[in-house]
Design an enzyme around this catalytic site. Structure first.
Site, PDB file in Angstrom:
ATOM      1  N   GLY A 220      37.374   4.377   7.313  1.00 15.32           N
ATOM      2  CA  GLY A 220      38.441   3.861   6.456  1.00 15.32           C
ATOM      3  C   GLY A 220      38.741   2.389   6.710  1.00 15.32           C
ATOM      4  CG  ASP A 221      39.450  -1.991   6.077  1.00 14.54           C
ATOM      5  OD1 ASP A 221      39.227  -2.310   7.247  1.00 14.54           O
ATOM      6  OD2 ASP A 221      40.005  -2.772   5.271  1.00 14.54           O
TER       7      ASP A 221
ATOM      8  CG  ASN B  73      45.995   4.152  10.349  1.00 20.89           C
ATOM      9  OD1 ASN B  73      46.592   5.178  10.621  1.00 20.89           O
ATOM     10  ND2 ASN B  73      44.936   3.742  11.006  1.00 20.89           N
TER      11      ASN B  73
ATOM     12  CE  LYS C 276      36.799  -5.561  13.711  1.00 24.51           C
ATOM     13  NZ  LYS C 276      37.738  -4.911  12.763  1.00 24.51           N
TER      14      LYS C 276
ATOM     15  CE  LYS D 183      31.857   4.080  12.620  1.00 25.39           C
ATOM     16  NZ  LYS D 183      32.408   4.064  11.226  1.00 25.39           N
TER      17      LYS D 183
ATOM     18  CB  THR E  88      43.311   0.193  14.436  1.00 27.10           C
ATOM     19  OG1 THR E  88      42.208   0.971  13.980  1.00 27.10           O
ATOM     20  CG2 THR E  88      43.027  -1.279  14.191  1.00 27.10           C
TER      21      THR E  88
ATOM     22  CB  SER F 195      34.702   4.769  14.509  1.00 25.43           C
ATOM     23  OG  SER F 195      35.664   4.881  13.489  1.00 25.43           O
TER      24      SER F 195
ATOM     25  CE  LYS G  51      35.918  -3.222   6.719  1.00 21.59           C
ATOM     26  NZ  LYS G  51      36.489  -3.220   8.075  1.00 21.59           N
TER      27      LYS G  51
ATOM     28  CD  GLN H 230      33.838  -3.472  11.371  1.00 24.09           C
ATOM     29  OE1 GLN H 230      34.478  -3.826  10.391  1.00 24.09           O
ATOM     30  NE2 GLN H 230      34.346  -2.714  12.322  1.00 24.09           N
TER      31      GLN H 230
HETATM   32  N1  GLU Z   1      38.028  -0.657   9.190  1.00 25.36           N
HETATM   33  C1  GLU Z   1      38.176  -0.657  10.605  1.00 25.36           C
HETATM   34  C2  GLU Z   1      37.868  -2.031  11.160  1.00 25.36           C
HETATM   35  O1  GLU Z   1      38.183  -3.016  10.543  1.00 25.36           O
HETATM   36  C3  GLU Z   1      37.439   0.491  11.299  1.00 25.36           C
HETATM   37  C4  GLU Z   1      35.974   0.612  11.036  1.00 25.36           C
HETATM   38  C5  GLU Z   1      35.345   1.883  11.575  1.00 25.36           C
HETATM   39  O2  GLU Z   1      36.007   2.672  12.235  1.00 25.36           O
HETATM   40  O3  GLU Z   1      34.157   2.046  11.326  1.00 25.36           O
HETATM   41  O4  GLU Z   1      37.349  -2.196  12.243  1.00 25.36           O
END
Ligand code: GLU
Length: 448
Positions: free
Chosen positions: A168-169, A244, A117, A93, A213, A380, A129, A114
């Site tokens: 997204g990112d 965003n 996190k 994810k 976020t 998410s 990612k 990630q």
């Molecule tokens: N890109 C975001 C992050 O850095 C969200 C990732 C997601 O929602 O999967 O955590």
């Protein structure tokens, strides 16, 4: 302790040797593993099972060609990536980043971050990612659509709601997710809503995901301030970026009575003593997809500093919400000299290690991105829950869930830092909590 530290140093040397030139990946790895010696000491089984070594090696890395035609009919070639870093806690994810600077090492650093996190959210999601070295700046809507369609024409075979769920990112927002989902649906001939998150709430997306976020980072800051007997109301804030994360961090700060006096884009800085007018920023960035310098056309009293440095502006609270390594040692010095006492990362790894050391030395409350910006990916995961149960939740209910998640992340990081004798060190707290969680799952699965 000495032995554990030496082991970690040796692992780090190995990571550098196997991943040459990927400096951001090295930085992210060191930032985590350099805090883990006390954990290895308490848990010799992590060493025996080579857990750190396993967590530093992505499970899979996919690189692919993305050919597309621009509006003149000329063929363009970009490089696409998807890294599945760890799937111990759930399907891979993490977001997709479209930016000309994207290299494999960029995606690996983000996917590595990630892992920790996503574990912090307490929700069942692994880490990944992806992205491309595509520059969305100046592209027409049709070009964006053709690029997204070509990107998904390869990516679709690697993803799925039980396998890997992109979102997204930087450079990938609601519009791009729409084009990506449309192409996925068309190829697989199935409406698999849970294959992507960050979808528009009018077609299978979740309310609050867009805001989450930025909102989450502000909730985290609020908790850090509470520990110090402070509150957000009345504080002067600087929020870098105008994407965003920055927009919704600003919105929540304003709702809670803070004054956001500056924001930025890659060309310059807006300083608005009266407080940033968010409607104007949103009109420029979300509707016109323009540049921030246009802000002063709407707000003549504000100042636009072309090529300026946002960290020159005095504030109580700083929110780096733009991109990696945007805040270095000299910026940190200026912030501290100007009286800033809390730094909350909305972006991924925006502060350099030297800046972070300075914050710790000066007793600044510092929230690393993997804890403070986890609200995005957490929401998410809430979107995935709604998709799996074919349900939709209200804005209020979802925002309460987000807030609860952020309060918990703060509590866990804070408590663990204390438990390991590093009170107030959210970096150590976040790394240790999340590492233990992933490590225990990895061990449970045996050598796979
Ligand atoms: N890109 C975001 C992050 O850095 C969200 C990732 C997601 O929602 O999967 O955590």
């Amino acid at each position: 302790m000495k032995e554990a530290e030496q082991r970690i140093q040796a692992i780090y040397e190995g990571v550098k040797a196997r991943n040459p030139g990927e400096v951001e990946f090295h930085q992210a790895v060191w930032e985590v593993i350099s805090t883990l010696a006390p954990v290895l000491q308490r848990h010799p089984e992590y060493t025996e099972h080579k857990i750190i070594e396993r967590l530093c090696e992505p499970e899979r890395q996919i690189i692919f060609r993305v050919p597309w035609q621009d509006d003149k009919g000329e063929v363009q070639i970009n490089r696409g990536f998807r890294v599945g870093f760890n799937s111990a806690l759930g399907p891979y994810k993490g977001g997709l980043r479209f930016h000309p600077s994207v290299l494999l090492g960029t995606i690996k650093f983000l996917a590595f971050e990630q892992t920790f996190k996503n574990a912090l959210t307490g929700l069942p999601i692994g880490s990944g990612k992806g992205g491309a070295d595509f520059d969305p700046k100046g592209k027409s809507d049709n070009e964006i659509m053709r690029f997204c369609q070509s990107f998904m024409t390869e990516l679709y075979r690697h993803i799925g709601d039980m396998t890997d769920v992109p979102a997204g990112d930087i450079g990938v927002g609601g519009r791009e997710i729409g084009y990506l989902f449309g192409q996925y649906k068309r190829i697989v001939n199935r409406y698999e809503a849970g294959v992507l998150t960050g979808k528009n709430p009018s077609w299978s997306g979740a309310l609050v995901r867009k805001e989450s976020t930025g909102y989450g980072a502000v909730y985290f800051a609020e908790e850090m301030l509470k520990v110090r007997g402070q509150e957000l109301a009345g504080k002067r804030c600087v929020v870098s970026g105008s994407g965003n994360v920055a927009i919704y961090a600003t919105q929540k700060l304003q709702q809670l009575g803070a004054i956001v006096v500056a924001c930025s884009d890659s060309n310059g800085v807006i300083y608005d003593e009266q407080g940033i007018c968010l409607d104007t920023v949103r009109q420029i960035k979300e509707v016109e997809r323009g540049r921030l310098k246009e802000y002063t056309n709407h707000r003549p009293n504000a100042e636009y500093r072309h090529g300026g440095d946002i960290w020159d502006i005095a504030c109580d609270l700083a929110f780096p919400c733009a991109t990696q390594n945007e805040l270095n040692e000299s910026h940190a010095k200026k912030l501290i000299a100007n009286g800033c006492f809390a730094v909350t990362e909305g972006a991924n790894m925006p502060c350099t290690p030297e800046a972070v050391d300075l914050f710790h030395e000066h007793g600044i409350a510092y929230a690393p991105g993997k804890a403070a910006n986890a609200g995005g990916v957490a929401t998410s995961a809430l979107e995935m829950q709604q998709n799996a149960s074919r349900d939709t939740w209200s804005f209020e209910y979802t925002e309460n869930r987000l807030r609860e998640i952020m309060v918990n992340i703060h509590k866990n990081c804070h408590r663990t830092a204390e438990e390991f004798g590093m009170p107030g060190n959210y970096v150590a707290g976040a790394n240790i909590v999340s590492f233990r969680q992933v490590a225990d799952a990895v061990m449970a699965f045996g050598v796979i």
